[in-house]
Write a protein that holds these residues in place. Structure first.
Motif, mmCIF file in Angstrom:
data_model
loop_
_atom_site.group_PDB
_atom_site.id
_atom_site.type_symbol
_atom_site.label_atom_id
_atom_site.label_comp_id
_atom_site.label_asym_id
_atom_site.label_seq_id
_atom_site.Cartn_x
_atom_site.Cartn_y
_atom_site.Cartn_z
ATOM 1 N N ILE A 95 0.875 -1.169 0.000
ATOM 2 C CA ILE A 95 0.000 0.000 0.000
ATOM 3 C C ILE A 95 0.914 1.221 0.000
ATOM 4 O O ILE A 95 1.616 1.488 0.981
ATOM 5 N N TYR A 96 0.932 1.932 -1.115
ATOM 6 C CA TYR A 96 1.842 3.069 -1.260
ATOM 7 C C TYR A 96 1.252 4.325 -0.619
ATOM 8 O O TYR A 96 0.041 4.557 -0.674
ATOM 9 N N VAL A 97 2.125 5.104 0.002
ATOM 10 C CA VAL A 97 1.727 6.368 0.641
ATOM 11 C C VAL A 97 2.623 7.476 0.074
ATOM 12 O O VAL A 97 3.608 7.874 0.695
ATOM 13 N N PRO A 98 2.290 7.982 -1.115
ATOM 14 C CA PRO A 98 3.171 8.916 -1.828
ATOM 15 C C PRO A 98 3.439 10.240 -1.109
ATOM 16 O O PRO A 98 4.460 10.876 -1.360
ATOM 17 N N ASP A 99 2.549 10.647 -0.205
ATOM 18 C CA ASP A 99 2.735 11.933 0.481
ATOM 19 C C ASP A 99 3.461 11.803 1.817
ATOM 20 O O ASP A 99 3.512 12.762 2.589
ATOM 21 N N ILE A 100 4.036 10.631 2.097
ATOM 22 C CA ILE A 100 4.607 10.372 3.420
ATOM 23 C C ILE A 100 5.766 11.310 3.763
ATOM 24 O O ILE A 100 6.010 11.606 4.931
ATOM 25 N N ASN A 101 6.488 11.800 2.760
ATOM 26 C CA ASN A 101 7.596 12.728 3.016
ATOM 27 C C ASN A 101 7.340 14.109 2.410
ATOM 28 O O ASN A 101 8.280 14.855 2.124
ATOM 29 N N ASP A 102 6.064 14.419 2.241
ATOM 30 C CA ASP A 102 5.680 15.713 1.671
ATOM 31 C C ASP A 102 6.091 16.853 2.608
ATOM 32 O O ASP A 102 6.068 16.704 3.832
ATOM 33 N N ARG A 103 6.471 17.985 2.032
ATOM 34 C CA ARG A 103 6.847 19.151 2.848
ATOM 35 C C ARG A 103 5.643 19.745 3.566
ATOM 36 O O ARG A 103 5.778 20.372 4.614
ATOM 37 N N ASN A 104 4.472 19.550 2.968
ATOM 38 C CA ASN A 104 3.234 20.018 3.594
ATOM 39 C C ASN A 104 2.895 19.064 4.741
ATOM 40 O O ASN A 104 2.582 17.891 4.526
ATOM 41 N N MET A 105 2.965 19.561 5.982
ATOM 42 C CA MET A 105 2.794 18.702 7.150
ATOM 43 C C MET A 105 1.400 18.091 7.239
ATOM 44 O O MET A 105 1.235 16.981 7.736
ATOM 45 N N GLN A 106 0.406 18.805 6.736
ATOM 46 C CA GLN A 106 -0.956 18.272 6.766
ATOM 47 C C GLN A 106 -1.059 17.026 5.885
ATOM 48 O O GLN A 106 -1.645 16.020 6.278
ATOM 49 N N ARG A 107 -0.453 17.099 4.701
ATOM 50 C CA ARG A 107 -0.440 15.941 3.800
ATOM 51 C C ARG A 107 0.393 14.806 4.387
ATOM 52 O O ARG A 107 0.031 13.631 4.285
ATOM 53 N N GLN A 108 1.514 15.162 4.992
ATOM 54 C CA GLN A 108 2.389 14.148 5.577
ATOM 55 C C GLN A 108 1.687 13.409 6.718
ATOM 56 O O GLN A 108 1.765 12.181 6.814
ATOM 57 N N LYS A 109 0.991 14.152 7.577
ATOM 58 C CA LYS A 109 0.278 13.532 8.700
ATOM 59 C C LYS A 109 -0.853 12.635 8.204
ATOM 60 O O LYS A 109 -1.103 11.563 8.768
ATOM 61 N N ALA A 110 -1.538 13.076 7.152
ATOM 62 C CA ALA A 110 -2.608 12.255 6.571
ATOM 63 C C ALA A 110 -2.022 10.959 6.005
ATOM 64 O O ALA A 110 -2.612 9.880 6.147
ATOM 65 N N ALA A 111 -0.842 11.066 5.378
ATOM 66 C CA ALA A 111 -0.172 9.881 4.830
ATOM 67 C C ALA A 111 0.274 8.942 5.950
ATOM 68 O O ALA A 111 0.209 7.718 5.810
ATOM 69 N N GLU A 112 0.715 9.506 7.068
ATOM 70 C CA GLU A 112 1.108 8.682 8.216
ATOM 71 C C GLU A 112 -0.090 7.905 8.751
ATOM 72 O O GLU A 112 0.023 6.720 9.077
ATOM 73 N N ARG A 113 -1.235 8.579 8.841
ATOM 74 C CA ARG A 113 -2.447 7.892 9.310
ATOM 75 C C ARG A 113 -2.832 6.766 8.351
ATOM 76 O O ARG A 113 -3.216 5.676 8.775
ATOM 77 N N ALA A 114 -2.699 7.033 7.051
ATOM 78 C CA ALA A 114 -3.006 6.003 6.046
ATOM 79 C C ALA A 114 -2.031 4.826 6.164
ATOM 80 O O ALA A 114 -2.420 3.665 5.999
ATOM 81 N N ALA A 115 -0.766 5.135 6.467
ATOM 82 C CA ALA A 115 0.250 4.087 6.611
ATOM 83 C C ALA A 115 -0.030 3.211 7.830
ATOM 84 O O ALA A 115 0.116 1.985 7.780
ATOM 85 N N ILE A 116 -0.435 3.828 8.928
ATOM 86 C CA ILE A 116 -0.752 3.080 10.151
ATOM 87 C C ILE A 116 -1.990 2.216 9.925
ATOM 88 O O ILE A 116 -2.064 1.062 10.342
ATOM 89 N N ASN A 117 -2.952 2.785 9.235
ATOM 90 C CA ASN A 117 -4.220 2.121 8.962
ATOM 91 C C ASN A 117 -4.068 0.989 7.940
ATOM 92 O O ASN A 117 -4.732 -0.048 8.034
ATOM 93 N N GLY A 118 -3.168 1.183 6.977
ATOM 94 C CA GLY A 118 -3.043 0.276 5.838
ATOM 95 C C GLY A 118 -2.874 -1.197 6.159
ATOM 96 O O GLY A 118 -3.646 -2.032 5.665
ATOM 97 N N PRO A 119 -1.874 -1.574 6.967
ATOM 98 C CA PRO A 119 -1.689 -3.002 7.255
ATOM 99 C C PRO A 119 -2.879 -3.630 7.974
ATOM 100 O O PRO A 119 -3.158 -4.813 7.794
ATOM 101 N N LEU A 120 -3.595 -2.839 8.763
ATOM 102 C CA LEU A 120 -4.724 -3.366 9.534
ATOM 103 C C LEU A 120 -5.951 -3.565 8.653
ATOM 104 O O LEU A 120 -6.438 -4.684 8.482
ATOM 105 N N GLN A 121 -6.444 -2.470 8.089
ATOM 106 C CA GLN A 121 -7.635 -2.584 7.250
ATOM 107 C C GLN A 121 -7.321 -3.296 5.939
ATOM 108 O O GLN A 121 -8.185 -3.973 5.382
ATOM 109 N N GLY A 122 -6.089 -3.141 5.465
ATOM 110 C CA GLY A 122 -5.695 -3.838 4.242
ATOM 111 C C GLY A 122 -5.702 -5.345 4.426
ATOM 112 O O GLY A 122 -6.173 -6.088 3.557
#
Length: 200
Positions: A95-122
């Motif tokens: 499950i790719y999270v392309p915004d994980i290292n984005d300079r925009n912190m809001q996008r980065q935090k959203a990507a982190e939440r998706a990354a944490i969620n991914g292995p579980l719901q995935g």
């Protein structure tokens, strides 16, 4: 061991015995369990619970104090996602999270939440699809006129001839319970009725 995790969390967070947990406390504990596990902030948790940010932060602190392994897991997944740009389900699906290292912190935090969620719901999504595939093969082989109608999140809906109801329930439970072997049992609840509303 069959423990109600939401009731157990409510007992820990609200400082009561498990048997004294109210339905509302259990509901709030469910929000806490899923919210924290999926990376919800104190602000987001406060909004969901209808409480203050300070109280929500206290719930998060109590939760991680009691379940420190969950905190370690979240940090491990967060670091892994930043390093490689993706996370994996238990089946190895990326499950790719392309915004994980984005300079925009809001996008980065959203990507982190998706990354944490991914292995579980995935992984949950992978398990239900495996169960669906196995059940479809069984329905065709058994020729019992059962029809798999739809999937709703972690739920499957079937149309079953009444004469074959008991046999079909037994088989559905068997195949769904063993869709994927985990270190904890997969618990399957089955209800039936003349329509979907009645079955709930």
């Amino acid at each position: 061991n069959g423990t109600d995790i939401h009731r157990a969390t409510a007992a820990e967070v609200f400082g009561v015995k498990p048997e004294d947990v109210t339905p509302e406390q259990r509901r709030q504990a469910k929000v806490i369990n899923f919210g924290i596990l999926y990376g919800m902030s104190a602000f987001g948790l406060a909004k969901e619970l209808g409480t203050t940010r300070e109280l929500a932060q206290n719930y998060i602190h109590l939760y991680f104090t009691r379940y420190s392994a969950v905190h370690d897991y979240i940090e491990k997944i967060r670091k892994l996602a930043h390093k490689q740009g993706f996370v994996e389900t238990a089946f190895g699906r990326r499950i790719y999270v392309p915004d994980i290292n984005d300079r925009n912190m809001q996008r980065q935090k959203a990507a982190e939440r998706a990354a944490i969620n991914g292995p579980l719901q995935g992984t949950a999504a992978d398990v239900i699809k495996r169960a669906m595939n196995t059940l479809d093969h069984w329905i065709i082989k058994d020729k019992n006129h059962t029809h798999m109608i739809m999937q709703v999140h972690d739920e499957l809906v079937f149309e079953v001839p009444e004469a074959q109801l008991d046999h079909t329930i037994k088989k559905i439970r068997e195949y769904m319970t063993h869709a994927f072997e985990l270190s904890v049992p997969i618990v399957v609840q089955i209800n039936h009725g003349k329509n979907w509303e009645e079955a709930h």
